[in-house]
Every structure is written in structure tokens, then in C-alpha cells.
Design a protein around this motif. Sequence first.
Motif, short mmCIF file in Angstrom:
data_model
loop_
_atom_site.label_atom_id
_atom_site.label_comp_id
_atom_site.label_asym_id
_atom_site.label_seq_id
_atom_site.Cartn_x
_atom_site.Cartn_y
_atom_site.Cartn_z
N MET A 1 0.83 -1.21 0.00
CA MET A 1 0.00 0.00 0.00
C MET A 1 0.86 1.26 0.00
O MET A 1 0.53 2.25 -0.65
CB MET A 1 -0.94 -0.01 1.21
CG MET A 1 -2.07 -1.03 1.11
SD MET A 1 -3.17 -0.99 2.54
CE MET A 1 -3.91 0.62 2.32
N SER A 2 1.98 1.20 0.73
CA SER A 2 2.89 2.36 0.75
C SER A 2 3.46 2.62 -0.64
O SER A 2 3.54 3.76 -1.09
CB SER A 2 4.03 2.12 1.76
OG SER A 2 3.52 2.05 3.07
N SER A 5 0.73 3.97 -2.96
CA SER A 5 0.47 5.36 -2.61
C SER A 5 1.59 6.27 -3.12
O SER A 5 1.35 7.38 -3.59
CB SER A 5 0.31 5.51 -1.09
OG SER A 5 -0.79 4.76 -0.61
N ALA A 48 -6.26 -2.13 -0.18
CA ALA A 48 -6.94 -1.60 0.99
C ALA A 48 -8.08 -2.51 1.41
O ALA A 48 -8.34 -2.71 2.61
CB ALA A 48 -7.45 -0.20 0.71
N GLY A 53 -8.66 -2.07 6.25
CA GLY A 53 -8.51 -0.84 7.04
C GLY A 53 -8.08 -1.08 8.47
O GLY A 53 -8.11 -0.19 9.30
N ARG A 55 -5.65 -1.61 11.57
CA ARG A 55 -4.30 -1.30 12.02
C ARG A 55 -4.19 -1.81 13.45
O ARG A 55 -4.96 -1.43 14.32
CB ARG A 55 -4.01 0.20 11.96
CG ARG A 55 -4.17 0.78 10.56
CD ARG A 55 -3.77 2.25 10.56
NE ARG A 55 -4.09 2.88 9.30
CZ ARG A 55 -3.30 2.83 8.24
NH1 ARG A 55 -2.18 2.17 8.29
NH2 ARG A 55 -3.65 3.43 7.12
N ALA A 238 3.37 8.83 4.50
CA ALA A 238 2.84 8.40 5.79
C ALA A 238 3.95 8.69 6.79
O ALA A 238 4.92 7.94 6.89
CB ALA A 238 2.50 6.92 5.77
N LYS A 264 -2.79 13.88 0.43
CA LYS A 264 -3.53 12.65 0.13
C LYS A 264 -4.65 12.94 -0.86
O LYS A 264 -5.53 13.76 -0.60
CB LYS A 264 -4.09 12.06 1.43
CG LYS A 264 -4.82 10.74 1.26
CD LYS A 264 -5.21 10.18 2.63
CE LYS A 264 -5.97 8.87 2.50
NZ LYS A 264 -6.29 8.29 3.82
N GLU A 269 -5.33 5.64 -0.17
CA GLU A 269 -3.93 5.86 0.19
C GLU A 269 -3.75 5.72 1.70
O GLU A 269 -4.61 6.16 2.47
CB GLU A 269 -3.48 7.25 -0.25
CG GLU A 269 -3.31 7.44 -1.73
CD GLU A 269 -2.77 8.83 -2.04
OE1 GLU A 269 -1.57 9.04 -1.81
OE2 GLU A 269 -3.55 9.69 -2.48
N ASN A 270 -2.64 5.13 2.12
CA ASN A 270 -2.37 4.97 3.55
C ASN A 270 -1.45 6.08 4.06
O ASN A 270 -0.56 5.84 4.86
CB ASN A 270 -1.77 3.60 3.84
CG ASN A 270 -0.39 3.40 3.22
OD1 ASN A 270 -0.01 4.15 2.32
ND2 ASN A 270 0.35 2.41 3.68
N THR A 271 -1.68 7.30 3.62
CA THR A 271 -0.77 8.41 3.91
C THR A 271 -1.42 9.42 4.85
O THR A 271 -2.63 9.42 5.08
CB THR A 271 -0.33 9.11 2.62
OG1 THR A 271 -1.49 9.69 1.99
CG2 THR A 271 0.31 8.12 1.66
N PHE A 370 0.52 3.14 12.31
CA PHE A 370 0.43 3.91 11.06
C PHE A 370 1.56 3.59 10.09
O PHE A 370 1.34 3.49 8.88
CB PHE A 370 0.42 5.41 11.40
CG PHE A 370 0.05 6.30 10.25
CD1 PHE A 370 -1.01 6.02 9.42
CD2 PHE A 370 0.79 7.46 10.02
CE1 PHE A 370 -1.35 6.86 8.37
CE2 PHE A 370 0.45 8.30 8.97
CZ PHE A 370 -0.61 8.00 8.14
#
Length: 388
Positions: A1-2, A5, A48, A53, A55, A238, A264, A269-271, A370
Motif C-alpha cells: 500500500m505504501s 500510494s 486496501a 482498514g 491497524r 505516511a 492525500k 492511500e495509507n498516507t 500507522f
Amino acid sequence: MSWLSASIANQKECLEGLELTRGDLRQKVEAAIVNSRGQTSNSLEVAAGIMGGQRQKTSDVGLFSESASTMQRMFKLGANLIVAKDGSGHVGSIQEAVNLVVDESLGPTFIYVKEGIYEENVVVEETKWNVYMIGDGMYSSIITGNRSSTDPEGYITSWTATLFVSGQGFVAIDMGFRNTAGPEHFQAVAAFSSSDRSIFFRCSFDAYQDTLYAHSNRQFYRDCDIIGTIDFIFGDAAAVFQRCNILPREPLPFQYNTITAQGKEQPAENTGFSIHECIIRPYEVVTRPTYLSRPWRNYSTVVVMKTEMSSVVDPAGWVPWEGSVPPDTINFAEIENTGPGADISGRVSWPGCRPAISEAEASMYTVGAFINGAEWIPLAGVPFDPNF
């Protein structure tokens, strides 16, 4: 995901860099990469969805300062390359040392930068992995440059950076990064990072507009001084800023300060920017308003928690982007902040701005959850608090 993104961030910057070109070049490039952008976005949504979602909260695993100091002394003693202005090292410039790093090294390469002011623009290319740059102090080993967006060379914002890092696993300890172009030259970056799993510990970042470009991927900043005016922490990384001094300075008379501008653009996006246990206070006398952030993109995400805010922070807290009404999709949040600037009674009333989120939500923006920091920060011997 990073990585997906980051790909979106790179595509955005590619198009933005063409905005001032003549003719229809930008439109042609945008049309040429439309499929790539769509596929990246779709892949990110799939990833995603798989993650759901979720964490996870991590256990308390950090390093004590004593252990960190010991490791950093060892880094210096075992340095692969020593940079010194007085001729006592292997090379006289930092770029020379970086150029000698073996490409795609799976192990760390230690570069010890002795005390001095190094007037150069340093680039750590994408092929230079796991570079550790260790100085004699954030105000002792300093890299300084003065490139800006107003230069006749026509630099885009990222190319103005005094330090430009894209190689993964970059670590900077006890270093200073400056851009001395001044406020009248607008965008002038002190440091740019798109390095995945990059760490800046006890570093200073000193400029005016756009001081620190946290461009993309996972980044961690601890015990740093960050000084600037407009959007002086910006990008689409992130990134967690922990126990840092965030220091607004006086802008030009017609300007106001914005500490962050997070980019973002898509919901998957995981930011975002997490400001955790920091101190926000003026670097000097500041007469113009200072805000926590303005929404650079539709899903701009900034969370400020357990941070001490002086009265330099405007009671409204947050400000629109160039006067436009922010979309409901932004995510500006606060929790358990202290000091006169943390009074939430006068905060703006946008749907995307929430001055009192729950601890459960805040825990999603910690080092552990995160950026998965517990998996990679200990390798650098840098202390961190993994949880809320």
C-alpha cells in the motif's frame, strides 16, 4: 500500500512539474499515463480491501536513549566513509561519499560527517539503499543550499532541495539541512524524502516556504527542529513526527503561516501526517497568523495529538486552501493537546475538522500502527514511542 500510494504521489508530481511548460505537453503526458493512473488507483483499492482498514496496536517496544547513544557512537567508530572539510576524512564533500556507496546494498553504509558547513546539494539516488548519515550535531554538521523556484534554471519544487533522498532505508542522525534562499524566493526546500522507511533523528530543517518535503512512503522524525513559514511540512508520505520542535517563523508581510500541507488525493492511500508529543512554538517573534494545516488535496490527513501548542497557533486552528471551501473528505483531527494554542473553542466548524477524536482513532496514527515502525526503526538504534 505504501508503494502504490507513492506511485500516485509520483504521478501527481510528474504532471505538476509540467504545468509551466508551453503548448500541450502536459495534456499529452496526462493522456499517456491515464491507464497507469487508473490501474494504480484500482490496485490500491484492492490492497486496501484486503487489509480491511485494520491497524493493530503494537506492544511497547522502544529503545532507551542510552542504548541509542551507544549505537550512534558505534556507527561513527565503524564508519565506512568519513567526510571532513579539513582533509582528515576519506573525502571532502558529502556527495562524494554518497557516490561511493554500493548500489542496492542490503546492509547499512555508514557515512560520518564531521562538524562543518557543507555548501552543496546532496542527492541520494534511488539505487543507494540503507545509507546512514551521522553528524556531530544538528547545528554542527550542516548541509546548506539556496535553490528556489524563482531561480532562472526553472527548478520544480522538489529540485530545490538541499538534501534529496529517494533510496530506501535512509537514516540521518545529528545532521542539519538548510535552504537559505529566503522568503522572497517562495518554494525553497531544505530536505526532500521519498525514501521508504526513512528516519531523521536529532536533525534540524531550516528554511521558509516548503522547508521539509515528506514526499511519499513511510517516514519517521524524532527529536528534530523544523523551522519555516508556508506549508513548511508538506507532501504525501505516511509520516510520524514525534517529540519534535515545530517552529514557525515570521513570513512576508502579506503571508500567513501554515505548518503542514498534506497531499492525500485518494481515500485508499495509507498516507497522512501524525504529529505526536511535539512542541509548537515560534522560532522568533511571529506577528502573522499561524495555522496547523490547510487541505492541499481532497483527502488531506493531519492528526495532532499530545502536543504542546503555544499561542502562536491561531484559535481557528486550520485554514482553507486559497479561500476555497474544504471538502468533507479531509481529515484534520486533534486529541489531548495542551497549551494556549490547543484551546478548541474557536476552531473552524468544517465537517472534516474534528478537534476532539477518540483515543481508539488516535491509536491508528501512532508509530506502531500507522507506519509499522516497530518492524524497522529499532535497526537504527533510534528511540520511539510505538503507541498513543
